[in-house]
Motif scaffolding. Structure first.
Motif, mmCIF file in Angstrom:
data_model
loop_
_atom_site.group_PDB
_atom_site.id
_atom_site.type_symbol
_atom_site.label_atom_id
_atom_site.label_comp_id
_atom_site.label_asym_id
_atom_site.label_seq_id
_atom_site.Cartn_x
_atom_site.Cartn_y
_atom_site.Cartn_z
ATOM 1 N N PHE A 114 7.055 -14.619 17.151
ATOM 2 C CA PHE A 114 6.904 -14.107 15.791
ATOM 3 C C PHE A 114 5.846 -14.939 15.076
ATOM 4 N N GLY A 115 5.419 -14.453 13.923
ATOM 5 C CA GLY A 115 4.421 -15.182 13.168
ATOM 6 C C GLY A 115 4.499 -14.875 11.691
ATOM 7 N N PHE A 116 3.783 -15.689 10.915
ATOM 8 C CA PHE A 116 3.687 -15.510 9.475
ATOM 9 C C PHE A 116 2.238 -15.611 9.050
ATOM 10 N N ALA A 117 1.916 -14.923 7.976
ATOM 11 C CA ALA A 117 0.587 -15.021 7.376
ATOM 12 C C ALA A 117 0.758 -15.223 5.874
ATOM 13 N N LEU A 118 0.018 -16.166 5.333
ATOM 14 C CA LEU A 118 0.046 -16.472 3.913
ATOM 15 C C LEU A 118 -1.242 -15.954 3.289
ATOM 16 N N THR A 119 -1.114 -15.148 2.226
ATOM 17 C CA THR A 119 -2.290 -14.570 1.586
ATOM 18 C C THR A 119 -2.767 -15.426 0.417
ATOM 19 N N LYS A 120 -3.950 -15.106 -0.071
ATOM 20 C CA LYS A 120 -4.547 -15.821 -1.198
ATOM 21 C C LYS A 120 -3.703 -15.690 -2.464
ATOM 22 N N THR A 121 -2.904 -14.648 -2.564
ATOM 23 C CA THR A 121 -2.057 -14.447 -3.750
ATOM 24 C C THR A 121 -0.710 -15.153 -3.638
ATOM 25 N N GLY A 122 -0.473 -15.842 -2.516
ATOM 26 C CA GLY A 122 0.789 -16.548 -2.313
ATOM 27 C C GLY A 122 1.881 -15.689 -1.710
ATOM 28 N N ALA A 123 1.522 -14.496 -1.234
ATOM 29 C CA ALA A 123 2.495 -13.627 -0.566
ATOM 30 C C ALA A 123 2.644 -14.065 0.889
ATOM 31 N N LEU A 124 3.847 -13.942 1.416
ATOM 32 C CA LEU A 124 4.129 -14.301 2.797
ATOM 33 C C LEU A 124 4.499 -13.049 3.576
ATOM 34 N N TYR A 125 3.833 -12.837 4.707
ATOM 35 C CA TYR A 125 4.096 -11.706 5.587
ATOM 36 C C TYR A 125 4.618 -12.217 6.914
ATOM 37 N N GLY A 126 5.560 -11.501 7.515
ATOM 38 C CA GLY A 126 6.105 -11.847 8.817
ATOM 39 C C GLY A 126 5.931 -10.703 9.784
ATOM 40 N N PHE A 127 5.895 -11.022 11.072
ATOM 41 C CA PHE A 127 5.764 -9.998 12.108
ATOM 42 C C PHE A 127 6.255 -10.542 13.435
ATOM 43 N N GLY A 128 6.672 -9.631 14.305
ATOM 44 C CA GLY A 128 7.160 -10.017 15.622
ATOM 45 C C GLY A 128 8.670 -9.980 15.725
ATOM 46 N N ARG A 129 9.182 -10.842 16.575
ATOM 47 C CA ARG A 129 10.615 -10.865 16.897
ATOM 48 C C ARG A 129 11.474 -11.206 15.669
ATOM 49 N N ASN A 130 12.554 -10.419 15.484
ATOM 50 C CA ASN A 130 13.428 -10.616 14.334
ATOM 51 C C ASN A 130 14.888 -10.342 14.689
ATOM 52 N N ASP A 131 15.248 -10.487 15.952
ATOM 53 C CA ASP A 131 16.615 -10.146 16.367
ATOM 54 C C ASP A 131 17.665 -11.071 15.772
ATOM 55 N N VAL A 132 17.274 -12.267 15.351
ATOM 56 C CA VAL A 132 18.206 -13.158 14.653
ATOM 57 C C VAL A 132 17.617 -13.608 13.309
ATOM 58 N N GLY A 133 16.771 -12.753 12.722
ATOM 59 C CA GLY A 133 16.214 -13.016 11.403
ATOM 60 C C GLY A 133 15.023 -13.946 11.354
#
Length: 142
Positions: A96-115
Motif C-alpha cells: 500500500f502507499g500514501f501520497a501527500l498533496t500540496k494542500t495537505g490532503a492525504l491519499y491512500g491506495f493499495g492493500r486495505n484488508d486490515v485498514g
C-alpha cells in the motif's frame, strides 16, 4: 535479483534513474521526463514523485499499490493519473502507499484488508482515495 520488477527493466536502468544524468539506453525511463524527485519503496513496489508533482510507480501491483487503477506487475513506471501535479511526498508500506498533496490532503491506495489505507470498506484501492482532506504536513510509512 529483480523480484516484482522493483528495479524496473534492469539494474542499470534503476541506477540511472537516480543518477545525475540519464543514460542514452534508458528507453523505459524516457516515458518520464528526467528530474530529481522523491522516492519511496514498499515491500515489492516503488513510487516516485517528480519535482512537478506527478506520481509514478512500478513493481508489484497485486493489491493496487501502483495507484494506476490496474493490477499486475509492471517494470515500466506507471503514472497515477488521479494526481495532476499536486503531490509533494509519497510513502510506501507492505502493498500500500500514501501520497501527500500540496494542500495537505492525504491519499491512500493499495492493500486495505486490515485498514492499512485508513478507510473502512474495500479490501483494496487500485486508485488513490482521499483519507484526510487537509492539515497533513508530512507522511511516513513503516
Amino acid at each position: 535479483m529483480n523480484k516484482s520488477a522493483l528495479l524496473g527493466t534492469s539494474l542499470a536502468l534503476a541506477s540511472a534513474f537516480l543518477a545525475a544524468t540519464p543514460p542514452a539506453h534508458a528507453d523505459a525511463m524516457r516515458r518520464i521526463p528526467y528530474a530529481r524527485g522523491v522516492l519511496a519503496t514498499g515491500t515489492a513496489h516503488v513510487s516516485y514523485v517528480k519535482p512537478d508533482g506527478h506520481v509514478y510507480s512500478w513493481g508489484d501491483n497485486t493489491w493496487g499499490e501502483l495507484g494506476n487503477g490496474g493490477s499486475g506487475t509492471s517494470a515500466i513506471p506507471q503514472r497515477a493519473s488521479v494526481f495532476t501535479g499536486n503531490v509533494l511526498q509519497v510513502a510506501n508500506g507492505a502493498h500500500f502507499g500514501f501520497a501527500l498533496t500540496k494542500t495537505g490532503a492525504l491519499y491512500g491506495f493499495g492493500r486495505n484488508d486490515v485498514g492499512q489505507v485508513g478507510l473502512a470498506g474495500a479490501t483494496k484501492y487500485t486508485t488513490p482515495v482521499q483519507v484526510i482532506s487537509s492539515g497533513i504536513r508530512a507522511v511516513a510509512d513503516g
